[in-house]
Design a protein around this motif. Sequence first.
Motif, short mmCIF file in Angstrom:
data_model
loop_
_atom_site.label_atom_id
_atom_site.label_comp_id
_atom_site.label_asym_id
_atom_site.label_seq_id
_atom_site.Cartn_x
_atom_site.Cartn_y
_atom_site.Cartn_z
N LEU A 36 -19.65 -17.76 -35.50
CA LEU A 36 -19.20 -17.94 -34.14
C LEU A 36 -18.89 -19.45 -33.69
N PRO A 37 -19.92 -20.39 -34.21
CA PRO A 37 -19.68 -21.95 -34.24
C PRO A 37 -18.51 -22.30 -34.96
N VAL A 38 -18.09 -21.65 -36.17
CA VAL A 38 -17.02 -21.89 -37.28
C VAL A 38 -15.56 -21.71 -36.74
N ARG A 46 -14.20 -17.59 -28.66
CA ARG A 46 -15.48 -16.97 -29.23
C ARG A 46 -15.45 -15.54 -28.27
N ARG A 47 -15.17 -15.48 -26.98
CA ARG A 47 -14.97 -14.36 -26.20
C ARG A 47 -14.18 -13.07 -27.07
N ILE A 48 -13.11 -13.57 -27.78
CA ILE A 48 -12.38 -12.86 -28.47
C ILE A 48 -13.28 -12.02 -29.42
N MET A 49 -14.03 -12.85 -30.32
CA MET A 49 -14.97 -12.54 -31.30
C MET A 49 -16.13 -11.53 -30.83
N ILE A 99 -32.69 -11.81 -29.69
CA ILE A 99 -32.13 -12.92 -29.03
C ILE A 99 -30.57 -12.43 -28.66
N ARG A 100 -30.22 -11.40 -29.72
CA ARG A 100 -28.75 -11.05 -29.69
C ARG A 100 -28.52 -10.27 -28.24
N PRO A 101 -29.09 -9.26 -28.04
CA PRO A 101 -28.68 -8.57 -26.64
C PRO A 101 -28.98 -9.23 -25.59
N CYS A 119 -25.95 -19.73 -25.35
CA CYS A 119 -26.02 -18.27 -25.55
C CYS A 119 -25.41 -18.01 -26.87
N ASP A 120 -24.38 -18.88 -27.14
CA ASP A 120 -23.29 -19.00 -28.44
C ASP A 120 -24.46 -19.42 -29.81
N TRP A 121 -25.28 -20.46 -29.38
CA TRP A 121 -26.19 -20.78 -30.57
C TRP A 121 -27.33 -19.74 -30.53
N GLY A 122 -27.78 -19.10 -29.51
CA GLY A 122 -28.51 -18.00 -29.70
C GLY A 122 -28.08 -17.03 -30.58
N LEU A 123 -26.82 -16.53 -30.38
CA LEU A 123 -26.16 -15.56 -31.09
C LEU A 123 -26.07 -16.02 -32.87
N PHE A 124 -25.91 -17.33 -33.04
CA PHE A 124 -25.89 -17.53 -34.26
C PHE A 124 -27.15 -17.63 -34.89
#
Length: 378
Positions: A36-38, A46-49, A99-101, A119-124
């Motif tokens: 996601l961060p890359v 990021r929303r597409i992903m 963390i993901r959900p 949230c994005d770093w939480g997903l990572f």
Amino acid sequence: MVEYETLKLIWWVLIGVLLIGFVITDGFDIGTANLLPVIGKTNNDRRIMINAIAPHWDGNQVWLITAGGALFAAWPMVYATAFSGFYWAMILTLFALLIRPMALDYRAKIDNPRWRSACDWGLFTSGAVPSLIFGVAFGNLFQGFGFEFDELMRSHFSDSFFDLLNPFGLLCGVISLTMISMQGASWQALRSGAPVQERAAKMARLLAVVTIITFAIAGVWVAGMPGFEITSAIDPNAAATPLSKTVTVVESGRWISNYSEYPWTLIAPVLGFSGSVGVLLLATTRFHVLTFISSSLAQAGIIMTAGFSLFPFVMPSSSMPSASLTVWDAVSSHLTLGIMTIIAFIFVPLVLAYTSWCFYKMWGRVHGEDIAKNTHAY
């Protein structure tokens, strides 16, 4: 009823199938989180992903839950020993997955760049931590864990969480992180629109190269490291009696001996390498379906390579080799395995059919225009 020995082999295969199913399906969810961060340069990217995995991520995670349940029911001694000895590793993995959900469901609830970034770093984190820990755990299986049993068959560990972070364990962690990220990149190339698709395809090629190199290094390393060998007669139809056998440590070559004894098992490393090569060759072409299939074959091949190399060991002990848990002596009763087999042969095909139907009904590429119109989506 089917022979006890046959049931033991069936459940060794079924647990392997569940692990492979998890790595192939939830692997592209976790791999997407890793990337996601890359790959996701903008919020729209990021929303597409995220929306490319949104219809399936919760169902895919069931594979891991099912594998854990099967481990508890089929190999209770392995489950109890592993979960008690590596409590902190399990807790760290669990909290990362939790963390993901939360990050997925609440990311779009607040229109604030700092909130979305958190949230994005939480997903990572929810992807990178399990990816590493799974690989480190598999790497340490080849070296054995420091545990032993007392006269009451209670396990006692001498290893700590930090003992797992040895060079070979970390190498396997890198393999796990890389191959799962390759699965995520292959999925994004298949399901996402521009510009995510192009970046994902290029990243899949790079990750395929790293997977090939690290998998080859691990293979050479394993061939030369000490392994475990059962040196006393063992009855495959006996009940769970792990201390009734004698296990010795062999200086080198033990973990590759199954490939010379059973040549058909070479299909596993061949799949691991050829699948990764397929991703390398196909990722930047228009054959994105074949790229994802190649990546999935690589995941299956690498997992099977570990299983075939270790067989019949499931959880070797470095401090008390004869306490090592194997396919033959760490299982549930004959009756339990028989009932579970009947249930599995009824419900596993149903689960596969339902999962296939879900993918069929929710298939489609996620484009930036669609995301921009729906501000309330993930």
